[in-house]
Write a protein that holds these residues in place. Structure first.
Motif, PDB file in Angstrom:
ATOM      1  N   ASP A  22      53.299  60.008  58.283  1.00 28.68           N
ATOM      2  CA  ASP A  22      53.419  59.102  58.145  1.00 28.68           C
ATOM      3  C   ASP A  22      52.155  57.790  57.460  1.00 28.68           C
ATOM      4  N   THR A  23      52.476  57.543  56.975  1.00 26.00           N
ATOM      5  CA  THR A  23      52.204  56.702  55.906  1.00 26.00           C
ATOM      6  C   THR A  23      50.725  55.054  56.664  1.00 26.00           C
ATOM      7  N   ILE A  24      51.329  55.267  57.498  1.00 28.01           N
ATOM      8  CA  ILE A  24      51.216  54.357  58.558  1.00 28.01           C
ATOM      9  C   ILE A  24      49.461  54.918  58.797  1.00 28.01           C
ATOM     10  N   SER A  25      49.919  55.844  59.997  1.00 30.68           N
ATOM     11  CA  SER A  25      48.304  56.118  60.883  1.00 30.68           C
ATOM     12  C   SER A  25      48.462  58.191  59.988  1.00 30.68           C
ATOM     13  N   GLN A  26      48.467  58.227  59.099  1.00 28.39           N
ATOM     14  CA  GLN A  26      48.030  58.896  58.080  1.00 28.39           C
ATOM     15  C   GLN A  26      48.061  60.827  59.192  1.00 28.39           C
ATOM     16  N   LYS A  27      48.970  60.429  60.027  1.00 30.73           N
ATOM     17  CA  LYS A  27      49.386  61.951  61.093  1.00 30.73           C
ATOM     18  C   LYS A  27      50.852  62.512  60.301  1.00 30.73           C
ATOM     19  N   TYR A  28      51.479  63.929  60.451  1.00 37.37           N
ATOM     20  CA  TYR A  28      53.211  64.513  60.280  1.00 37.37           C
ATOM     21  C   TYR A  28      53.184  63.846  62.140  1.00 37.37           C
ATOM     22  N   PRO A  50      65.419  45.930  45.775  1.00 37.82           N
ATOM     23  CA  PRO A  50      65.374  44.954  45.801  1.00 37.82           C
ATOM     24  C   PRO A  50      66.618  44.509  47.204  1.00 37.82           C
ATOM     25  N   PHE A  51      67.063  45.551  47.578  1.00 35.41           N
ATOM     26  CA  PHE A  51      68.319  45.642  49.247  1.00 35.41           C
ATOM     27  C   PHE A  51      67.157  45.752  49.777  1.00 35.41           C
ATOM     28  N   VAL A  52      66.199  46.087  50.207  1.00 33.34           N
ATOM     29  CA  VAL A  52      65.234  46.544  51.158  1.00 33.34           C
ATOM     30  C   VAL A  52      64.403  45.299  51.177  1.00 33.34           C
ATOM     31  N   ILE A  53      63.984  44.686  50.236  1.00 33.00           N
ATOM     32  CA  ILE A  53      62.849  44.156  50.005  1.00 33.00           C
ATOM     33  C   ILE A  53      63.753  42.194  50.504  1.00 33.00           C
ATOM     34  N   HIS A  54      65.007  42.078  50.037  1.00 36.13           N
ATOM     35  CA  HIS A  54      65.772  41.245  51.005  1.00 36.13           C
ATOM     36  C   HIS A  54      65.997  41.423  52.107  1.00 36.13           C
ATOM     37  N   ILE A  55      65.789  42.267  53.145  1.00 39.77           N
ATOM     38  CA  ILE A  55      66.181  42.119  54.884  1.00 39.77           C
ATOM     39  C   ILE A  55      64.501  43.178  55.562  1.00 39.77           C
ATOM     40  N   ASN A  56      63.387  43.009  54.589  1.00 41.02           N
ATOM     41  CA  ASN A  56      62.351  43.478  55.215  1.00 41.02           C
ATOM     42  C   ASN A  56      62.433  43.047  56.434  1.00 41.02           C
ATOM     43  N   SER A  57      62.226  41.433  56.764  1.00 38.53           N
ATOM     44  CA  SER A  57      61.428  40.379  57.585  1.00 38.53           C
ATOM     45  C   SER A  57      63.079  40.696  58.425  1.00 38.53           C
ATOM     46  N   LYS A  58      63.976  41.085  58.648  1.00 34.16           N
ATOM     47  CA  LYS A  58      64.580  41.058  59.457  1.00 34.16           C
ATOM     48  C   LYS A  58      64.913  42.447  60.474  1.00 34.16           C
ATOM     49  N   ILE A  94      50.435  50.717  52.064  1.00 35.14           N
ATOM     50  CA  ILE A  94      50.277  49.477  51.184  1.00 35.14           C
ATOM     51  C   ILE A  94      51.723  48.372  51.960  1.00 35.14           C
ATOM     52  N   ASN A  95      52.302  48.264  51.787  1.00 33.17           N
ATOM     53  CA  ASN A  95      53.682  47.912  51.722  1.00 33.17           C
ATOM     54  C   ASN A  95      54.314  47.916  53.732  1.00 33.17           C
ATOM     55  N   ALA A  96      53.466  48.467  54.354  1.00 35.16           N
ATOM     56  CA  ALA A  96      54.027  48.696  55.225  1.00 35.16           C
ATOM     57  C   ALA A  96      52.581  47.430  56.073  1.00 35.16           C
ATOM     58  N   LYS A  97      51.537  47.458  55.964  1.00 38.68           N
ATOM     59  CA  LYS A  97      50.868  46.354  56.198  1.00 38.68           C
ATOM     60  C   LYS A  97      51.580  45.051  55.960  1.00 38.68           C
ATOM     61  N   GLU A  98      51.653  44.915  54.812  1.00 37.23           N
ATOM     62  CA  GLU A  98      52.517  43.723  54.224  1.00 37.23           C
ATOM     63  C   GLU A  98      52.911  43.227  54.935  1.00 37.23           C
ATOM     64  N   ASN A  99      54.275  44.097  55.052  1.00 36.69           N
ATOM     65  CA  ASN A  99      55.470  43.545  55.896  1.00 36.69           C
ATOM     66  C   ASN A  99      55.704  43.342  57.321  1.00 36.69           C
ATOM     67  N   ASN A 100      53.603  44.001  57.503  1.00 37.87           N
ATOM     68  CA  ASN A 100      53.774  44.270  59.166  1.00 37.87           C
ATOM     69  C   ASN A 100      54.283  45.019  60.108  1.00 37.87           C
ATOM     70  N   TYR A 101      55.029  46.341  59.541  1.00 33.08           N
ATOM     71  CA  TYR A 101      55.769  47.591  59.873  1.00 33.08           C
ATOM     72  C   TYR A 101      54.837  47.776  61.432  1.00 33.08           C
ATOM     73  N   ARG A 102      55.368  47.530  62.097  1.00 34.33           N
ATOM     74  CA  ARG A 102      54.638  48.739  63.500  1.00 34.33           C
ATOM     75  C   ARG A 102      55.793  49.627  63.753  1.00 34.33           C
ATOM     76  N   PHE A 103      56.712  49.932  62.880  1.00 39.52           N
ATOM     77  CA  PHE A 103      57.278  51.049  63.456  1.00 39.52           C
ATOM     78  C   PHE A 103      56.758  51.548  62.021  1.00 39.52           C
ATOM     79  N   PRO A 104      56.529  53.730  61.985  1.00 43.75           N
ATOM     80  CA  PRO A 104      56.174  54.691  61.535  1.00 43.75           C
ATOM     81  C   PRO A 104      57.576  54.669  59.605  1.00 43.75           C
TER      82      PRO A 104
END
Length: 185
Positions: A22-28, A50-58, A94-104
């Motif tokens: 997990d790139t967010i928690s730095q754990k397996y 671009p398809f993912v970027i298009h729906i990231n916030s949703k 970095i992407n997870a932080k910028e997009n406020n991912y609360r999921f792994p």
């Protein structure tokens, strides 16, 4: 932009197990660690598509909404980072932080997990019930970059609501469309 459809694996398929970084928690973390009480959504995504970027916030808002209802969301990137360094684990964090991912946001370095799920594109969505049996696979909704259709998440949300309410999902499940997974040579 490539337009690769997802492979529509049979409903009822058992979710293949995994343990990924997990790139967010730095754990397996394993599927067993992450699965939801009522269900689990596994999304194959990446940073640059671009398809993912298009729906990231949703996907973030849907994950936040359904997390409260016992549904776990897990994002996995399986792209070849040698040829696509923008999808490296460091840039995933970095992407997870910028997009406020609360999921792994897990990194599938060997690409074995993507192969086990028969994932073909980003984004690619799989929704499993509490027994990790597949109940939905395919698209978030009909919106694509440039087609003018609003991003609503209606297809995935309908499937999630059916799962939570114990209703049968009689809607046609359409393949997702996106960039192909960047396989290693």
């Amino acid at each position: 932009m490539a337009r690769t459809p997802s492979n529509m694996i049979p409903l009822g398929t058992k979710a293949p197990d995994f343990k990924l970084f997990d790139t967010i928690s730095q754990k397996y973390l394993s599927l067993e660690d992450l699965k939801g009480v009522k269900g689990t959504v596994i999304m194959f995504i990446c940073n640059h598509c671009p398809f993912v970027i298009h729906i990231n916030s949703k996907i973030v808002s849907i994950a936040n909404e359904y997390d409260k209802k016992g549904i776990s969301f897990i994002a996995i990137s399986s792209n070849d980072v040698i040829n696509y360094p923008q999808d490296s684990p460091e840039k995933m964090a970095i992407n997870a932080k910028e997009n406020n991912y609360r999921f792994p946001y897990l990194f599938d370095d060997t690409q074995q997990v993507a192969q086990a799920y028969d994932a073909a594109c980003t984004p690619d969505f799989y929704m499993f019930n509490s027994n990790l049996k597949l109940e939905y696979r395919g698209q978030l909704d009909d919106s694509r970059p440039g087609n003018g259709i609003p991003v609503t998440g209606k297809d995935l949300k309908h499937a999630l609501n059916c799962l939570i309410d114990g209703d049968e999902n009689n809607n046609i499940q359409k393949p997702s469309i996106g960039c192909n997974i960047k396989w290693k040579n």
